[in-house]
Design an enzyme around this catalytic site. Sequence first.
Site, mmCIF file in Angstrom:
data_model
loop_
_atom_site.group_PDB
_atom_site.id
_atom_site.type_symbol
_atom_site.label_atom_id
_atom_site.label_comp_id
_atom_site.label_asym_id
_atom_site.label_seq_id
_atom_site.Cartn_x
_atom_site.Cartn_y
_atom_site.Cartn_z
ATOM 1 N N HIS A 19 0.420 -0.994 -0.129
ATOM 2 C CA HIS A 19 0.136 -0.146 -0.163
ATOM 3 C C HIS A 19 1.062 1.117 0.111
ATOM 4 C CE1 HIS A 19 -3.607 -2.383 2.305
ATOM 5 N NE2 HIS A 19 -3.868 -2.136 1.062
ATOM 6 N N LYS A 43 -15.960 -7.644 3.601
ATOM 7 C CA LYS A 43 -14.547 -7.493 4.547
ATOM 8 C C LYS A 43 -15.234 -6.741 5.669
ATOM 9 C CE LYS A 43 -11.669 -7.116 0.767
ATOM 10 N NZ LYS A 43 -9.870 -6.201 0.287
ATOM 11 N N SER A 131 -3.227 -7.816 2.994
ATOM 12 C CA SER A 131 -3.962 -7.706 4.213
ATOM 13 C C SER A 131 -4.206 -8.600 4.626
ATOM 14 C CB SER A 131 -4.554 -6.427 4.364
ATOM 15 O OG SER A 131 -3.847 -5.037 4.378
HETATM 16 P P1 ADP Z 1 -10.418 -3.060 -1.055
HETATM 17 O O1 ADP Z 1 -10.675 -3.433 0.532
HETATM 18 O O2 ADP Z 1 -10.609 -2.595 -1.688
HETATM 19 O O3 ADP Z 1 -9.211 -4.684 -1.578
HETATM 20 P P2 ADP Z 1 -7.035 -2.860 0.282
HETATM 21 O O4 ADP Z 1 -6.703 -2.417 1.549
HETATM 22 O O5 ADP Z 1 -6.916 -4.632 0.175
HETATM 23 O O6 ADP Z 1 -8.326 -2.463 -0.216
HETATM 24 O O7 ADP Z 1 -6.113 -2.830 -0.740
HETATM 25 C C1 ADP Z 1 -6.166 -1.266 -1.332
HETATM 26 C C2 ADP Z 1 -5.259 -0.769 -2.123
HETATM 27 O O8 ADP Z 1 -4.259 -0.959 -2.047
HETATM 28 C C3 ADP Z 1 -6.002 -1.651 -3.690
HETATM 29 O O9 ADP Z 1 -6.172 -0.710 -4.931
HETATM 30 C C4 ADP Z 1 -5.295 -3.076 -3.929
HETATM 31 O O10 ADP Z 1 -5.672 -3.250 -4.289
HETATM 32 C C5 ADP Z 1 -3.728 -2.179 -3.477
HETATM 33 N N1 ADP Z 1 -3.007 -2.962 -3.111
HETATM 34 C C6 ADP Z 1 -3.190 -4.190 -2.304
HETATM 35 N N2 ADP Z 1 -1.945 -4.283 -1.682
HETATM 36 C C7 ADP Z 1 -1.261 -4.006 -3.035
HETATM 37 C C8 ADP Z 1 0.060 -4.161 -3.222
HETATM 38 N N3 ADP Z 1 1.282 -4.879 -2.498
HETATM 39 N N4 ADP Z 1 1.290 -3.478 -4.526
HETATM 40 C C9 ADP Z 1 0.331 -2.439 -5.069
HETATM 41 N N5 ADP Z 1 -0.809 -2.585 -4.744
HETATM 42 C C10 ADP Z 1 -1.639 -3.555 -4.044
#
Ligand code: ADP
Length: 170
Positions: A19, A43, A131
């Site tokens: 992130h 979630k 996450s």
């Molecule tokens: P959501 O609940 O919308 O899936 P997340 O908290 O999982 O949100 O992720 C927020 C954003 O960060 C999303 O656009 C996701 O694709 C991006 N993201 C999460 N992990 C990574 C990573 N390892 N590399 C690049 N982008 C990521």
Amino acid sequence: MEKRIAICPGSFDPITKGHLDIIRRAATLFDEVIVLIMVNYTKANTAFTAAERVEMARRVTSDIPNVRVDYYAGLLADYARQQGACTLVKGLRAVTDFEYEFQMALTNKKLYPSLETLFLTTDIQYMYLSSSVVRQVASFGGDISEFVCPELLEDIQKRLAPASGALPNA
Ligand code: ADP
């Protein structure tokens, strides 16, 4: 000239190095970046409360002057309109992210036509990272230092690691 404001939305449960990489890169492209902690109904049971997720995101972004962290429980398009944001910045890890993100981007465009979604390709070293990987590894007492920022490591481990001697939940 009007400030160009971008939003990096997500659950951030908890915020990972993947992130943070996207947030830092977005901060070089826009005048201001809002890391927006949101409610994702698919979630609903987050490991960390909204206040904790906000606090952790603030801690790891405190050195980036044009980044601020906020929380919103409503519709992303409404928040973007209120803030005068022009772009949503999202990270794409693999083909598996694509279909969901594509659908979300088109939905947000429908709700707020001048809002663009910009996809940044994940840094290859974070391609596998999510996450939920952090939560799973930490909940079995594994080493998550590669996945999360050092300043959050202890708090996340304390919260998610199994209490020593306790039987895991069946
Ligand atoms: P959501 O609940 O919308 O899936 P997340 O908290 O999982 O949100 O992720 C927020 C954003 O960060 C999303 O656009 C996701 O694709 C991006 N993201 C999460 N992990 C990574 C990573 N390892 N590399 C690049 N982008 C990521």
